[in-house]
Design an enzyme around this catalytic site. Structure first.
Site, short mmCIF file in Angstrom:
data_model
loop_
_atom_site.label_atom_id
_atom_site.label_comp_id
_atom_site.label_asym_id
_atom_site.label_seq_id
_atom_site.Cartn_x
_atom_site.Cartn_y
_atom_site.Cartn_z
N GLY A 197 2.03 3.20 -7.76
CA GLY A 197 2.67 4.05 -6.77
C GLY A 197 4.11 4.34 -7.16
N ILE A 199 7.03 2.75 -6.58
CA ILE A 199 7.82 1.64 -7.14
C ILE A 199 7.31 1.26 -8.53
CG2 ILE A 199 8.47 -0.77 -6.82
CD1 ILE A 199 8.29 -0.28 -3.78
N GLU A 218 -3.72 0.52 -11.71
CA GLU A 218 -3.79 1.07 -10.36
C GLU A 218 -5.23 0.99 -9.85
OE1 GLU A 218 -3.83 2.54 -6.86
OE2 GLU A 218 -1.88 2.24 -7.83
N VAL A 252 -7.41 -5.50 -10.31
CA VAL A 252 -7.04 -6.77 -10.94
C VAL A 252 -7.65 -7.92 -10.15
CG1 VAL A 252 -5.13 -8.22 -11.71
CG2 VAL A 252 -4.90 -5.72 -11.78
N ALA A 283 3.64 -4.55 -7.75
CA ALA A 283 4.20 -3.51 -6.87
C ALA A 283 3.06 -2.82 -6.13
CB ALA A 283 5.02 -2.50 -7.68
N VAL A 284 2.40 -3.58 -5.25
CA VAL A 284 1.21 -3.07 -4.57
C VAL A 284 1.49 -2.68 -3.13
CG1 VAL A 284 -0.42 -4.31 -6.04
CG2 VAL A 284 0.52 -5.45 -4.00
N GLY A 285 2.76 -2.53 -2.79
CA GLY A 285 3.09 -2.11 -1.44
C GLY A 285 3.98 -3.12 -0.74
N ALA A 334 13.78 5.17 3.23
CA ALA A 334 15.09 4.88 3.78
C ALA A 334 15.59 6.01 4.67
CB ALA A 334 16.08 4.63 2.64
N HIS A 458 21.69 32.49 -10.79
CA HIS A 458 21.08 32.57 -12.12
C HIS A 458 22.11 32.22 -13.18
CE1 HIS A 458 18.61 33.93 -15.44
NE2 HIS A 458 19.67 34.60 -15.91
#
Length: 482
Positions: A197, A199, A218, A252, A283-285, A334, A458
């Protein structure tokens, strides 16, 4: 410990528990509205020192962008500068200096929050907050004894924390979370990333540019499922060209630490596989951070996912209790949390407050950047909404060519019925900046024709958005209309 105002007990109009981008912004706006506000935060950095700003400032948004910028410059110096006629010896990496620069930026912004508190009259309290019944807050100062605060309103803004896999526990060395992934003291020869994802891709990009062989595992079969399919496909192609080994549908099942690193086992449609890495980033959430926050009798309801249940204006189930940011529904972003903090502070003060959840931009700061706002083509098809599509490739942009960053495209989706813009999706240079124009346009319910008739400088990257809008009606001036 207090960073401003008066310590110890007392009554406040608003007590905010959590000093991240949702909490500290909400506290500042509350004070600007003439309310007596306090903000409690328990964050401690690696050196054990307290710091406001939450994950975003200390361990996420800001430090990651600092390293992304530094690593991109290092990569370009070694691979692109010669194309500009700039001849340099192979660049030499000073990772400690790069990390020190990142730390300075983080420190400057954290100190800045304390200055903002002082300037606006917010009482910053370092420690933990625990919501009791009747809008009372038990505040436990860092290293001190609990004190009781009373508030007319309490805002819960304690953010989120990385999800840990049962078979890949964080040890701070071989297996780390996203924060640890930003603090590596050496470039790993082989880096594994579980999670493809936002992250995972940003962290993978950083270390790949610095010389690591990166494998991203993933579990989902589709790359960036939340992104428009055409944009995601193009982004995947570009990232693979850069050397990221992205394996989709890879579930995994084990991570065994050994003398040579971490041995990973995963399964996909072709069977069972293994890969060995020197370091592993998980980094799975993220999950909402509500542990130790709520007294059972406080009357605040949680969802099955552990999120604080709120209405459209972020009111929780208990009277005069609000919740914002990562602890409530919606994307963990954020800027979404900050706007919720502003909305709640304005509503508490009796003013108008609103967040347009349909027009929240998202950005992935890889190279090329990926940014979007509104609905994807897949969502429009599922909702059976008739739409028009316009695209423009950065390869036809003079500015992008001059920058040697001509990969990617802009995609505009507009309603067939009334031409209103329904979504804008970008993969390409400075996509995170370009998306701002689309957000403003959609906030004002602009049509594709509105963008078509808006003059763009331009040569500029914004012309790509202009041309994509023209392409919606097959009127592009610098691309073949099909």
């Amino acid at each position: 410990m207090s960073t401003s105002g008066t310590v110890g007990g007392g009554k406040y109009d608003v007590v905010v528990i959590g000093g991240g981008p949702a909490g500290y912004v909400g506290a500042i706006r509350a004070a600007q509205n003439g309310l007596r506000a306090a903000c409690i935060d328990a964050w401690e950095n690696r050196d054990g020192q307290p710091a406001f700003g939450g994950t975003c400032l200390n361990a996420g948004c800001i430090p990651s962008k600092a390293l992304l910028e530094s690593s991109e410059l290092f990569h370009r110096a070694g691979s692109e500068f010669a194309l500009h006629g700039i001849r340099v010896n192979p660049p030499e990496l000073d990772l400690s200096a790069m990390q020190a620069r990142k730390a300075r930026i983080v420190s400057q912004f954290s100190s800045g929050i304390q200055e903002l508190f002082k300037a606006n009259g917010v009482t910053g309290l370092v420690g933990r907050g625990h919501l009791l019944p009747g809008n009372k807050v038990r505040y436990t100062p860092r290293g001190g004894k609990p004190e009781l605060l009373e508030a007319e309103h309490v805002v819960l803004a304690t953010g989120s924390t990385p999800i840990e896999l049962p078979f890949a526990r964080f040890d701070g060395e071989a297996i780390v979370d996203s924060w640890g992934g930003l603090d590596l003291a050496a470039v790993p020869g082989r880096l594994g990333v579980i999670g493809g994802g936002v992250i995972g891709l940003e962290l993978g990009s950083i270390w790949s540019r610095l010389g690591s062989q990166v494998t991203v595992l993933e579990a989902m079969d589709r790359f960036l499922f939340m992104v428009d399919g055409q944009i995601a496909k193009d982004a995947q192609r570009q990232l693979k060209k850069q050397g990221l080994d992205i394996r989709l549908g890879a579930k995994v099942t084990s991570a065994e630490r050994g003398p040579n690193g971490v041995a990973l086992t995963y399964e996909d449609q072709r069977g069972r596989h293994s890969v060995e890495v020197d370091r592993l980033i998980v980094a799975v959430g993220r999950r909402p951070n509500t542990e130790g926050l709520l007294d059972p009798l406080a009357g605040v309801k949680l969802s099955d996912r552990g999120l604080i249940e709120v209405d459209a204006e972020c009111r929780a189930s208990a009277p005069n209790v609000w919740a914002v940011g990562d602890v409530v529904r919606g994307p963990m972003l954020a800027h979404k949390g900050s706007e919720e903090g502003v909305m709640v502070a304005d509503l508490i003060a009796g003013r108008y407050g609103h967040v347009n959840y349909a027009v929240i931009p998202s950005v992935i700061y890889t190279t090329p950047e990926i940014a979007w706002v509104g609905q994807t083509e897949e969502q429009l098809k599922e909702a059976r909404i008739d739409y028009k599509v316009g695209t423009f490739n950065f390869a036809a942009s003079g500015r992008a060519r001059a920058m040697e960053q001509a990969a990617g495209l802009v995609k505009v989706l507009a309603s067939t019925a009334d031409d209103r813009i329904l979504g804008v999706h970008i993969v390409g240079p400075m996509a995170g900046e370009l998306i701002g124009e689309a957000v403003v346009a959609m906030e004002f319910q602009a049509t594709a024709e509105d963008l078509q008739r808006t003059i763009h400088a331009h040569p500029s990257l914004t012309e790509a958005l202009h041309e994509a809008a023209l392409s919606v009606d097959r009127r592009s001036l610098h691309a073949i209309n099909r």
